[in-house]
Design an enzyme around this catalytic site. Structure first.
Site, PDB file in Angstrom:
ATOM      1  N   ASP A 159     -60.825 -16.361  10.174  1.00 33.32           N
ATOM      2  CA  ASP A 159     -60.788 -15.667   9.014  1.00 33.32           C
ATOM      3  C   ASP A 159     -61.527 -14.254   9.461  1.00 33.32           C
ATOM      4  OD1 ASP A 159     -59.723 -17.854   7.568  1.00 33.32           O
ATOM      5  OD2 ASP A 159     -61.588 -18.803   8.253  1.00 33.32           O
ATOM      6  N   HIS A 187     -63.565 -22.177   4.709  1.00 29.96           N
ATOM      7  CA  HIS A 187     -62.293 -21.912   5.465  1.00 29.96           C
ATOM      8  C   HIS A 187     -61.122 -22.448   4.418  1.00 29.96           C
ATOM      9  CE1 HIS A 187     -59.055 -21.363   8.344  1.00 29.96           C
ATOM     10  NE2 HIS A 187     -58.713 -22.625   8.210  1.00 29.96           N
TER      11      HIS A 187
HETATM   12  P1  NAX Z   1     -51.068 -30.202  15.629  1.00 30.46           P
HETATM   13  O1  NAX Z   1     -50.661 -31.195  14.608  1.00 30.46           O
HETATM   14  O2  NAX Z   1     -50.234 -29.565  16.404  1.00 30.46           O
HETATM   15  O3  NAX Z   1     -52.264 -31.069  16.570  1.00 30.46           O
HETATM   16  C1  NAX Z   1     -53.023 -31.865  16.097  1.00 30.46           C
HETATM   17  C2  NAX Z   1     -53.358 -33.079  17.025  1.00 30.46           C
HETATM   18  O4  NAX Z   1     -54.309 -33.899  16.526  1.00 30.46           O
HETATM   19  C3  NAX Z   1     -52.094 -34.085  17.388  1.00 30.46           C
HETATM   20  O5  NAX Z   1     -51.904 -33.810  18.598  1.00 30.46           O
HETATM   21  C4  NAX Z   1     -52.610 -35.249  16.647  1.00 30.46           C
HETATM   22  O6  NAX Z   1     -51.975 -36.592  17.490  1.00 30.46           O
HETATM   23  C5  NAX Z   1     -54.011 -35.208  16.844  1.00 30.46           C
HETATM   24  N1  NAX Z   1     -54.643 -36.085  16.382  1.00 30.46           N
HETATM   25  C6  NAX Z   1     -54.640 -36.841  15.176  1.00 30.46           C
HETATM   26  N2  NAX Z   1     -55.360 -37.756  14.740  1.00 30.46           N
HETATM   27  C7  NAX Z   1     -56.512 -37.714  15.734  1.00 30.46           C
HETATM   28  C8  NAX Z   1     -57.516 -38.495  16.201  1.00 30.46           C
HETATM   29  N3  NAX Z   1     -58.013 -39.425  15.268  1.00 30.46           N
HETATM   30  N4  NAX Z   1     -58.154 -37.913  17.215  1.00 30.46           N
HETATM   31  C9  NAX Z   1     -57.685 -37.240  18.202  1.00 30.46           C
HETATM   32  N5  NAX Z   1     -56.384 -36.585  17.763  1.00 30.46           N
HETATM   33  C10 NAX Z   1     -56.042 -36.678  16.729  1.00 30.46           C
HETATM   34  O7  NAX Z   1     -52.083 -29.167  14.778  1.00 30.46           O
HETATM   35  P2  NAX Z   1     -52.768 -27.966  15.105  1.00 30.46           P
HETATM   36  O8  NAX Z   1     -51.748 -26.924  14.902  1.00 30.46           O
HETATM   37  O9  NAX Z   1     -53.167 -27.829  16.739  1.00 30.46           O
HETATM   38  O10 NAX Z   1     -54.066 -27.769  14.394  1.00 30.46           O
HETATM   39  C11 NAX Z   1     -55.072 -28.692  14.648  1.00 30.46           C
HETATM   40  C12 NAX Z   1     -56.001 -28.655  13.212  1.00 30.46           C
HETATM   41  O11 NAX Z   1     -56.717 -27.413  13.187  1.00 30.46           O
HETATM   42  C13 NAX Z   1     -55.353 -28.953  11.857  1.00 30.46           C
HETATM   43  O12 NAX Z   1     -56.261 -29.564  10.912  1.00 30.46           O
HETATM   44  C14 NAX Z   1     -55.169 -27.377  11.328  1.00 30.46           C
HETATM   45  O13 NAX Z   1     -55.213 -27.422   9.772  1.00 30.46           O
HETATM   46  C15 NAX Z   1     -56.509 -26.888  11.878  1.00 30.46           C
HETATM   47  N6  NAX Z   1     -56.864 -25.331  11.994  1.00 30.46           N
HETATM   48  C16 NAX Z   1     -57.952 -24.902  11.422  1.00 30.46           C
HETATM   49  C17 NAX Z   1     -58.220 -23.382  11.685  1.00 30.46           C
HETATM   50  C18 NAX Z   1     -59.624 -22.775  11.244  1.00 30.46           C
HETATM   51  O14 NAX Z   1     -59.694 -21.579  11.241  1.00 30.46           O
HETATM   52  N7  NAX Z   1     -60.551 -23.715  10.762  1.00 30.46           N
HETATM   53  C19 NAX Z   1     -57.251 -22.609  12.175  1.00 30.46           C
HETATM   54  C20 NAX Z   1     -56.310 -23.276  13.094  1.00 30.46           C
HETATM   55  C21 NAX Z   1     -55.696 -24.735  12.485  1.00 30.46           C
HETATM   56  O15 NAX Z   1     -54.658 -24.461  11.531  1.00 30.46           O
END
Ligand code: NAX
Length: 326
Positions: A159, A187
């Site tokens: 952000d 966020h």
């Molecule tokens: P993806 O859905 O591509 O990847 C998430 C991964 O987490 C998947 O591979 C899934 O299998 C894995 N996962 C699920 N449960 C798990 C567990 N118990 N232990 C370990 N791994 C697990 O999402 P992606 O685009 O990579 O985003 C990841 C996270 O970042 C999401 O929650 C998203 O909302 C968050 N974000 C936060 C941001 C921020 O500024 N704070 C920005 C980027 C992102 O959107």
């Protein structure tokens, strides 16, 4: 060359990790004299993807990459971790309320906190990225009593970077000439990007950005940028999110530039009248591997209203997960 450090990344088979891991291995995050061992965690269903990512990391032949281990078990993944990047979370599904997401993902961060407590290095530093990141950070800290508050953060650097980019575009100045911008709060769409103290070169940003532009364009553009990227790309931000994680950790570990600050979500200590016991994004300076909240900034009435609204959202989120906190 230093001894290798252990960096645990959760959600390592996901799209943010696919950009992040290569940056870490190339030295962007911890410096080009710091070898790393990557300890990658994801759920069993994604194991083949994780193996593919690991093959590509190997093929890139990074001189700083001292090892890669793959895990579907948190206690193994966090063993000896010096840095823990908590990206893994479930995405928001169709028709899912924010509250449902909060409860679903909370269980993941309880488990992460317990594993950090059990096996991580005593001075591990943690950044929570998986959403809702601020409240998940509270859950991690609450479930890892051995960790001090200064070891856990949540990421609002994306952000912050988005706000820098919007102001640079509006003023026609380079991003590198902008300093002292702050993102306050959660966020989420309630975050408050604040230009009151920002400088563009030697000039106050408020001289170059009218109040109308700030409220009608700048603030909503930063707050809604994630949604705009999803609309355009069909997927949420990944490359920019990975860069923000690298920026957040690098500044925390190696220090912020002189006369500059960055936005980090940290446990509120009551600074600026914000309630204690929530992870809130503040202006922070880092040195010697520690952050501190910048003190003494003046807060006008407009800023106060926005800071209070995003604070209230975090207090509401905390009440939803209260049963998971000590
Ligand atoms: P993806 O859905 O591509 O990847 C998430 C991964 O987490 C998947 O591979 C899934 O299998 C894995 N996962 C699920 N449960 C798990 C567990 N118990 N232990 C370990 N791994 C697990 O999402 P992606 O685009 O990579 O985003 C990841 C996270 O970042 C999401 O929650 C998203 O909302 C968050 N974000 C936060 C941001 C921020 O500024 N704070 C920005 C980027 C992102 O959107």
């Amino acid at each position: 060359m230093n001894d290798p450090v252990r960096v645990t990344v959760t959600g390592a088979a996901g799209q943010v990790a696919y950009s992040l891991l290569f940056s870490i291995a190339s030295g962007d995050m911890l410096g080009d004299d710091q070898p790393v061992i990557l300890q990658l965690l994801d759920i069993p269903e994604t194991f083949s993807v994780l193996e593919g990512v690991s093959m590509e990391l190997e093929d890139a032949a990074y001189p700083l990459l001292a090892g890669v281990t793959l895990h579907d078990d948190a206690e193994r993944a966090f063993a000896g971790a010096d840095y823990a990047l908590l990206v893994g979370a479930k995405p928001r599904g169709p028709g899912m309320e924010r509250k449902d997401l909060l409860e679903d993902n909370a269980a993941i961060f309880v488990a992460n906190g317990q594993a950090l407590e059990a096996v991580a290095s005593h001075d591990v530093r943690v950044v929570v990225v998986g959403n809702p990141a601020n409240t998940n950070a509270l859950i991690v800290l609450g479930n890892a009593p051995r960790l001090a508050a200064h070891q856990v953060t949540a990421m609002t650097r994306l952000d912050h970077n988005r706000a820098l980019a919007q102001l640079a575009r509006h003023t026609g100045e380079a991003v590198a000439r902008i300093r002292r911008l702050t993102v306050w709060g959660n966020h989420s769409a309630t975050l408050y990007p604040d230009l009151s103290h920002a400088l563009v070169g030697d000039r106050a940003a408020v001289e170059l950005a009218s109040p109308e532009w700030r409220t009608a364009q700048f603030e909503p553009a930063v707050q809604q940028r994630g949604a705009a990227v999803i609309k355009a790309r069909g997927k949420s931000s990944a490359g920019s999110a990975a860069q923000a994680i690298v920026d957040h950790m690098r500044d925390w570990v190696l220090g912020t530039p002189p006369d500059e600050w960055v936005s980090m979500s940290v446990l509120s200590d009551g600074s600026y009248g914000i309630a204690e016991g929530i992870f809130y994004s503040f202006p922070c300076r880092c040195a010697n591997g520690r952050f501190e909240i910048v003190q003494g900034l003046s807060i006008d009435e407009m800023s106060r209203q926005r800071m209070t609204a995003t604070e209230q959202e975090l207090l509401d989120e905390r009440s939803v997960v209260a049963h998971l906190l000590p």
